[in-house]
Design an enzyme around this catalytic site. Structure first.
Site, mmCIF file in Angstrom:
data_model
loop_
_atom_site.group_PDB
_atom_site.id
_atom_site.type_symbol
_atom_site.label_atom_id
_atom_site.label_comp_id
_atom_site.label_asym_id
_atom_site.label_seq_id
_atom_site.Cartn_x
_atom_site.Cartn_y
_atom_site.Cartn_z
ATOM 1 N N LYS A 1 0.837 -1.220 0.000
ATOM 2 C CA LYS A 1 0.000 0.000 0.000
ATOM 3 C C LYS A 1 0.864 1.260 0.000
ATOM 4 C CE LYS A 1 -2.397 -0.696 3.763
ATOM 5 N NZ LYS A 1 -1.850 -1.988 4.202
ATOM 6 N N ARG B 1 -9.740 1.430 8.845
ATOM 7 C CA ARG B 1 -9.327 0.047 9.088
ATOM 8 C C ARG B 1 -10.394 -0.747 9.832
ATOM 9 N NH1 ARG B 1 -3.419 1.002 8.647
ATOM 10 N NH2 ARG B 1 -2.318 -0.968 8.742
ATOM 11 N N ARG C 1 11.358 -5.980 4.742
ATOM 12 C CA ARG C 1 11.136 -4.559 4.424
ATOM 13 C C ARG C 1 12.060 -3.643 5.232
ATOM 14 N NH1 ARG C 1 5.116 -2.458 4.468
ATOM 15 N NH2 ARG C 1 5.136 -2.887 6.696
ATOM 16 N N ARG D 1 10.916 -1.579 10.832
ATOM 17 C CA ARG D 1 9.869 -1.168 11.774
ATOM 18 C C ARG D 1 9.736 -2.210 12.879
ATOM 19 N NH1 ARG D 1 4.698 0.275 8.105
ATOM 20 N NH2 ARG D 1 3.710 -0.794 9.824
ATOM 21 N N ARG E 1 -1.111 -8.723 13.058
ATOM 22 C CA ARG E 1 -1.683 -7.678 12.197
ATOM 23 C C ARG E 1 -2.574 -8.293 11.118
ATOM 24 N NH1 ARG E 1 3.573 -4.811 10.369
ATOM 25 N NH2 ARG E 1 2.219 -3.504 9.104
HETATM 26 P P1 AMP Z 1 0.657 0.964 8.572
HETATM 27 O O1 AMP Z 1 1.866 1.809 8.381
HETATM 28 O O2 AMP Z 1 -0.522 1.415 7.775
HETATM 29 O O3 AMP Z 1 0.935 -0.510 8.419
HETATM 30 O O4 AMP Z 1 0.212 1.162 10.115
HETATM 31 C C1 AMP Z 1 1.061 0.774 11.170
HETATM 32 C C2 AMP Z 1 0.248 0.615 12.432
HETATM 33 O O5 AMP Z 1 -0.340 1.865 12.806
HETATM 34 C C3 AMP Z 1 -0.927 -0.351 12.330
HETATM 35 O O6 AMP Z 1 -0.537 -1.705 12.485
HETATM 36 C C4 AMP Z 1 -1.802 0.141 13.483
HETATM 37 O O7 AMP Z 1 -1.288 -0.274 14.730
HETATM 38 C C5 AMP Z 1 -1.619 1.666 13.386
HETATM 39 N N1 AMP Z 1 -2.628 2.234 12.464
HETATM 40 C C6 AMP Z 1 -2.437 2.739 11.222
HETATM 41 N N2 AMP Z 1 -3.598 3.132 10.675
HETATM 42 C C7 AMP Z 1 -4.557 2.877 11.595
HETATM 43 C C8 AMP Z 1 -5.966 3.012 11.635
HETATM 44 N N3 AMP Z 1 -6.649 3.508 10.590
HETATM 45 N N4 AMP Z 1 -6.616 2.639 12.756
HETATM 46 C C9 AMP Z 1 -5.971 2.143 13.829
HETATM 47 N N5 AMP Z 1 -4.640 1.945 13.855
HETATM 48 C C10 AMP Z 1 -3.940 2.300 12.757
#
Ligand code: AMP
Length: 226
Positions: free
Chosen positions: A13, A88, A127, A161, A172
């Site tokens: 993404k 989400r 990654r 990360r 996740r």
């Molecule tokens: P990402 O970079 O999109 O993979 O997001 C990393 C982490 O941030 C996720 O695994 C969640 O813990 C948190 N996070 C990101 N977007 C959201 C969201 N829309 N709602 C809740 N937690 C989020």
């Protein structure tokens, strides 16, 4: 254009969002990146979110919706935006519907990136992100930097990360299945969803995405281009 990009962790993404947003000249808004900025700055919001992120869980809805509401209110989103990682869950999708209705705007498309779970784990474990600009993303096997450990674009240090470890990735994925997959159904009911395969080269997936949102062409062989 106003676009949502949905897909499990590791579907690419972030990689696609940067390219699509640049191609369409719209803002790329990633809730994950917004949280990581707060974490780096040591804000209270960041500390709260970090507890959830480290465990592979979603940050609380009221915090996440607050962050996105503030971001969408900024004037640079007037030309459009691409949301990466939000909504989400259904509560967030309904909140977004409300925010858009209040500003008398609507979504143009929802892109659903599809990928087998085994591939997700392989992709995420390798990654590496640039510390200076997290939009610069590499992979130890698929997208190696020219100099090990350094970003090709700006020379920044590459890091993993802390939520990209395998056990956290599996958590996740579980959260994705139970909470985020129903969001696709929510937008399917509004006739907005196109599902595309996230497998293949970055450019191939980008081409599929552009075709899906009516911004690319399919040639006679069935291949697409932008
Ligand atoms: P990402 O970079 O999109 O993979 O997001 C990393 C982490 O941030 C996720 O695994 C969640 O813990 C948190 N996070 C990101 N977007 C959201 C969201 N829309 N709602 C809740 N937690 C989020």
């Amino acid at each position: 254009m106003r676009i949502l990009l949905i897909g499990p962790p590791g579907a690419g993404k972030g990689t696609q969002a940067v390219r699509l947003a640049a191609h369409l000249s719209i803002q790329h808004i990633s809730t994950g990146d917004l949280f990581r900025e707060h974490i780096d700055q040591g804000t209270e919001l960041g500390q709260n979110a970090h507890t959830h992120i480290r465990a592979g869980l979603l940050a609380p809805d009221e915090v996440t919706i607050g962050v996105i509401k503030e971001r969408l209110a900024r004037p640079d989103t007037e030309r459009g935006f691409l949301l990466d990682g939000f909504p989400r869950n259904l509560a967030q999708a309904e909140a977004l519907d409300g925010i858009l209705a209040d500003s008398k705007s609507r979504l143009d498309a929802v892109l659903d990136l599809e990928i087998p779970e085994a591939e997700v784990v392989r992709r995420i474990a390798g990654r590496r992100l640039c510390r200076r600009d997290r939009e610069h993303i590499f992979h130890v096997d698929y997208s190696q930097p020219e100099v090990a450990g350094a970003c090709d674009v700006c020379g920044g240090e590459l890091y993993q990360r802390d939520d990209d470890r395998e056990a956290t990735v599996r958590k996740r994925l579980e959260v994705y299945r139970s909470e985020t997959a129903p969001v696709v159904d929510h937008y399917q009911a509004q006739g907005l969803v196109t599902t595309i395969s996230a497998l293949g080269q970055v450019q191939e997936v980008l081409d599929r995405a552009l075709v899906a949102i009516g911004q690319g062409q399919v040639d006679a062989s069935g291949a697409s281009s932008c």
